[in-house]
Motif scaffolding. Structure first.
Motif, PDB file in Angstrom:
ATOM      1  N   GLU A  23       0.825  -1.209   0.000  1.00 15.70           N
ATOM      2  CA  GLU A  23       0.000   0.000   0.000  1.00 15.70           C
ATOM      3  C   GLU A  23       0.862   1.264   0.000  1.00 15.70           C
ATOM      4  O   GLU A  23       0.548   2.239  -0.667  1.00 15.70           O
ATOM      5  CB  GLU A  23      -0.913   0.001   1.234  1.00 15.70           C
ATOM      6  CG  GLU A  23      -1.860   1.196   1.237  1.00 15.70           C
ATOM      7  CD  GLU A  23      -2.989   1.032   2.228  1.00 15.70           C
ATOM      8  OE1 GLU A  23      -2.877   0.148   3.106  1.00 15.70           O
ATOM      9  OE2 GLU A  23      -3.969   1.776   2.129  1.00 15.70           O
ATOM     10  N   TRP A  24       1.954   1.251   0.754  1.00 16.65           N
ATOM     11  CA  TRP A  24       2.766   2.456   0.914  1.00 16.65           C
ATOM     12  C   TRP A  24       4.174   2.202   0.409  1.00 16.65           C
ATOM     13  O   TRP A  24       4.829   1.249   0.802  1.00 16.65           O
ATOM     14  CB  TRP A  24       2.846   2.875   2.385  1.00 16.65           C
ATOM     15  CG  TRP A  24       1.521   3.276   2.938  1.00 16.65           C
ATOM     16  CD1 TRP A  24       0.646   2.496   3.614  1.00 16.65           C
ATOM     17  CD2 TRP A  24       0.913   4.573   2.838  1.00 16.65           C
ATOM     18  NE1 TRP A  24      -0.477   3.198   3.955  1.00 16.65           N
ATOM     19  CE2 TRP A  24      -0.338   4.491   3.492  1.00 16.65           C
ATOM     20  CE3 TRP A  24       1.297   5.792   2.266  1.00 16.65           C
ATOM     21  CZ2 TRP A  24      -1.207   5.585   3.588  1.00 16.65           C
ATOM     22  CZ3 TRP A  24       0.426   6.873   2.371  1.00 16.65           C
ATOM     23  CH2 TRP A  24      -0.806   6.764   3.021  1.00 16.65           C
ATOM     24  N   ARG A  67       0.823   6.554  -1.301  1.00 18.38           N
ATOM     25  CA  ARG A  67      -0.152   5.497  -1.158  1.00 18.38           C
ATOM     26  C   ARG A  67      -0.563   4.957  -2.525  1.00 18.38           C
ATOM     27  O   ARG A  67      -1.062   5.695  -3.368  1.00 18.38           O
ATOM     28  CB  ARG A  67      -1.379   6.039  -0.442  1.00 18.38           C
ATOM     29  CG  ARG A  67      -2.378   4.954  -0.133  1.00 18.38           C
ATOM     30  CD  ARG A  67      -3.568   5.509   0.588  1.00 18.38           C
ATOM     31  NE  ARG A  67      -4.477   4.431   0.926  1.00 18.38           N
ATOM     32  CZ  ARG A  67      -5.691   4.620   1.394  1.00 18.38           C
ATOM     33  NH1 ARG A  67      -6.122   5.840   1.612  1.00 18.38           N
ATOM     34  NH2 ARG A  67      -6.448   3.592   1.659  1.00 18.38           N
ATOM     35  N   THR A  68      -0.361   3.666  -2.713  1.00 15.40           N
ATOM     36  CA  THR A  68      -0.762   3.009  -3.964  1.00 15.40           C
ATOM     37  C   THR A  68      -2.211   2.549  -3.844  1.00 15.40           C
ATOM     38  O   THR A  68      -2.605   1.977  -2.817  1.00 15.40           O
ATOM     39  CB  THR A  68       0.158   1.798  -4.223  1.00 15.40           C
ATOM     40  OG1 THR A  68       1.501   2.270  -4.365  1.00 15.40           O
ATOM     41  CG2 THR A  68      -0.253   1.059  -5.486  1.00 15.40           C
ATOM     42  N   LEU A  69      -3.013   2.809  -4.865  1.00 13.65           N
ATOM     43  CA  LEU A  69      -4.389   2.300  -4.892  1.00 13.65           C
ATOM     44  C   LEU A  69      -4.412   0.876  -5.435  1.00 13.65           C
ATOM     45  O   LEU A  69      -5.047  -0.003  -4.875  1.00 13.65           O
ATOM     46  CB  LEU A  69      -5.267   3.194  -5.761  1.00 13.65           C
ATOM     47  CG  LEU A  69      -5.406   4.652  -5.296  1.00 13.65           C
ATOM     48  CD1 LEU A  69      -6.327   5.422  -6.244  1.00 13.65           C
ATOM     49  CD2 LEU A  69      -5.944   4.710  -3.874  1.00 13.65           C
ATOM     50  N   TRP A 118      -1.821   5.805  -8.158  1.00 12.48           N
ATOM     51  CA  TRP A 118      -2.037   6.486  -6.879  1.00 12.48           C
ATOM     52  C   TRP A 118      -3.312   7.302  -6.973  1.00 12.48           C
ATOM     53  O   TRP A 118      -3.950   7.373  -8.027  1.00 12.48           O
ATOM     54  CB  TRP A 118      -0.860   7.432  -6.594  1.00 12.48           C
ATOM     55  CG  TRP A 118       0.460   6.800  -6.821  1.00 12.48           C
ATOM     56  CD1 TRP A 118       0.967   5.706  -6.195  1.00 12.48           C
ATOM     57  CD2 TRP A 118       1.446   7.223  -7.761  1.00 12.48           C
ATOM     58  NE1 TRP A 118       2.216   5.425  -6.686  1.00 12.48           N
ATOM     59  CE2 TRP A 118       2.539   6.341  -7.647  1.00 12.48           C
ATOM     60  CE3 TRP A 118       1.531   8.255  -8.684  1.00 12.48           C
ATOM     61  CZ2 TRP A 118       3.688   6.467  -8.414  1.00 12.48           C
ATOM     62  CZ3 TRP A 118       2.670   8.387  -9.449  1.00 12.48           C
ATOM     63  CH2 TRP A 118       3.736   7.495  -9.319  1.00 12.48           C
ATOM     64  N   GLU A 119      -3.620   7.997  -5.889  1.00 15.46           N
ATOM     65  CA  GLU A 119      -4.793   8.872  -5.914  1.00 15.46           C
ATOM     66  C   GLU A 119      -4.612   9.999  -6.931  1.00 15.46           C
ATOM     67  O   GLU A 119      -5.563  10.461  -7.541  1.00 15.46           O
ATOM     68  CB  GLU A 119      -5.030   9.466  -4.518  1.00 15.46           C
ATOM     69  CG  GLU A 119      -5.695   8.446  -3.589  1.00 15.46           C
ATOM     70  CD  GLU A 119      -5.741   8.907  -2.149  1.00 15.46           C
ATOM     71  OE1 GLU A 119      -5.146   9.962  -1.842  1.00 15.46           O
ATOM     72  OE2 GLU A 119      -6.358   8.216  -1.330  1.00 15.46           O
ATOM     73  N   ASN A 120      -3.361  10.449  -7.099  1.00 17.80           N
ATOM     74  CA  ASN A 120      -3.159  11.634  -7.938  1.00 17.80           C
ATOM     75  C   ASN A 120      -2.275  11.377  -9.154  1.00 17.80           C
ATOM     76  O   ASN A 120      -1.601  12.281  -9.626  1.00 17.80           O
ATOM     77  CB  ASN A 120      -2.558  12.765  -7.089  1.00 17.80           C
ATOM     78  CG  ASN A 120      -1.209  12.346  -6.518  1.00 17.80           C
ATOM     79  OD1 ASN A 120      -0.875  11.149  -6.535  1.00 17.80           O
ATOM     80  ND2 ASN A 120      -0.425  13.289  -6.044  1.00 17.80           N
ATOM     81  N   THR A 153      -0.314   8.262 -12.100  1.00 19.08           N
ATOM     82  CA  THR A 153       0.148   6.908 -12.400  1.00 19.08           C
ATOM     83  C   THR A 153       1.587   6.993 -12.881  1.00 19.08           C
ATOM     84  O   THR A 153       2.053   8.053 -13.291  1.00 19.08           O
ATOM     85  CB  THR A 153      -0.684   6.251 -13.531  1.00 19.08           C
ATOM     86  OG1 THR A 153      -0.401   6.922 -14.765  1.00 19.08           O
ATOM     87  CG2 THR A 153      -2.170   6.326 -13.239  1.00 19.08           C
TER      88      THR A 153
END
Lengths: 147, 77, 147, 77
Positions: free
Chosen positions: C37-38, C43-45, C127-129, C131
């Protein structure tokens, strides 16, 4: 299950791998030690393991604490089975998770080396023509060489 | 009194898994001497002793109620 | 299953451990690489893996041949999953059996190092923001540091 | 004709996963020059080339019908 345990039933290694997995773990190493049929030309029929159970679990727990100190961020579970084991069955399982793979390999191998030094567990090999407590000073039939 | 545990080949040599003995105040070394006299066939060369589930030193002194385990070379894994 | 394969479905590591076990094997090492995840505070989705499938399987097969030459008596199975993987899921599994444990650890670690050098598989982090294809020369958002 | 494969970021930069080009007789180095001119934004610094699923050297010559894959830095595992 406990993270460090002596068990009498067959070991399901995946339970220990699942136990150590966490979202921050990128690597899991799982070691299983199996009963071998042939050792130095002698055919084993089965093995019998005996343990000083409370001390063995205490020593496994200590090995885990050593690992967490040497490789911070790793998480470990270890089980050793006692009683009679058939060829191919699992005697010991060591699961280690870690953010990075290097630590997972190193810590896992450290665990099995320490188990073999420290943990009061004894293996008796049963062959067609005799038995022996491995680790003791007696000789094997037909070989005259200590393991 | 202390309780002595025997394992693996030592248990077979002793013919028992455990017994009690009046060895409080004695050292680990003296315990091993006592065992060696009692069971002359018992292979004690590479035996370690654990007191109350911790490996002990040769000079450690046994206390009343202690459990002393004779640990022959281990072979787990 | 094949001993060296690229798969698109979730990996059951135990199948690979079972595949390499033989009566003369005393040790099995099983490595699983999981989606973290981290990574360095990001933080990786989820991850997406892509492969040049026929060449990737050929290279896995070659790594296995190298291992059998370097550590005679070992037996190996490797699978890498491609497609979208969630946090915690297994991207790669390496199973090695050997009569003795030292070889099983060494050969297993060799395999993952060689996979990371040689096998045409690419990881895209989502990620959230943003790739990123990992391994390429672009920078990550909010960090300015190559992985 | 040869077939060129693009993967990962290279595929995104090319806008295609594969294409054909009349590059038989050219070397791997010349192939990379051709690709670099065609896709000036494509990051080719660390790219390796595989011919017919084997890593190739810069001087290897493409044969008619070959498949040439551009392999950006791999990140499996």
């Amino acid at each position: 299950m406990k993270a460090y345990e002596i068990v009498t039933e067959p070991i399901d290694p995946q339970r220990y791998a699942d136990y150590v997995l966490r979202p921050e773990a990128g690597a899991v190493t799982l070691f299983t030690g199996h009963v071998r049929e042939w050792t130095r030309g002698i055919r084993t029929l089965y093995l019998a393991y005996e343990a000083y159970i409370p001390m063995a679990e205490k020593m496994l727990d200590r090995i885990g604490a050593e690992m967490e100190e040497k490789w911070p961020g790793t998480r470990t579970a270890i089980a050793h089975r006692i009683g009679e084991l058939k060829i191919g069955e699992i005697a010991v399982v060591i699961a280690v998770s870690s953010p990075h793979r290097r630590d997972a390999y190193e810590a896992n191998e450290y665990a099995i080396e320490r188990i073999k030094e420290l943990v009061p567990i004894w293996k008796k090999e049963i062959w067609e023509n005799g038995t022996e407590w491995i680790g003791d000073q007696r000789r094997k039939p037909e070989e005259g060489e200590n393991p | 009194m202390i309780t002595i545990f025997y394992f693996a080949g030592l248990k077979e040599a002793a013919g028992t898994a455990h017994e009690q003995a009046d060895l409080a105040g004695r050292t680990v070394n003296e315990l091993l001497e006592w065992v060696g006299k009692r069971y002359p066939q018992m292979p004690l060369d590479a035996v370690r002793v654990a007191i109350n589930e911790e490996y002990a030193l040769a000079e450690d002194v046994l206390q009343p109620g202690d459990t002393a385990a004779l640990i022959p070379p281990v072979s787990g894994g």
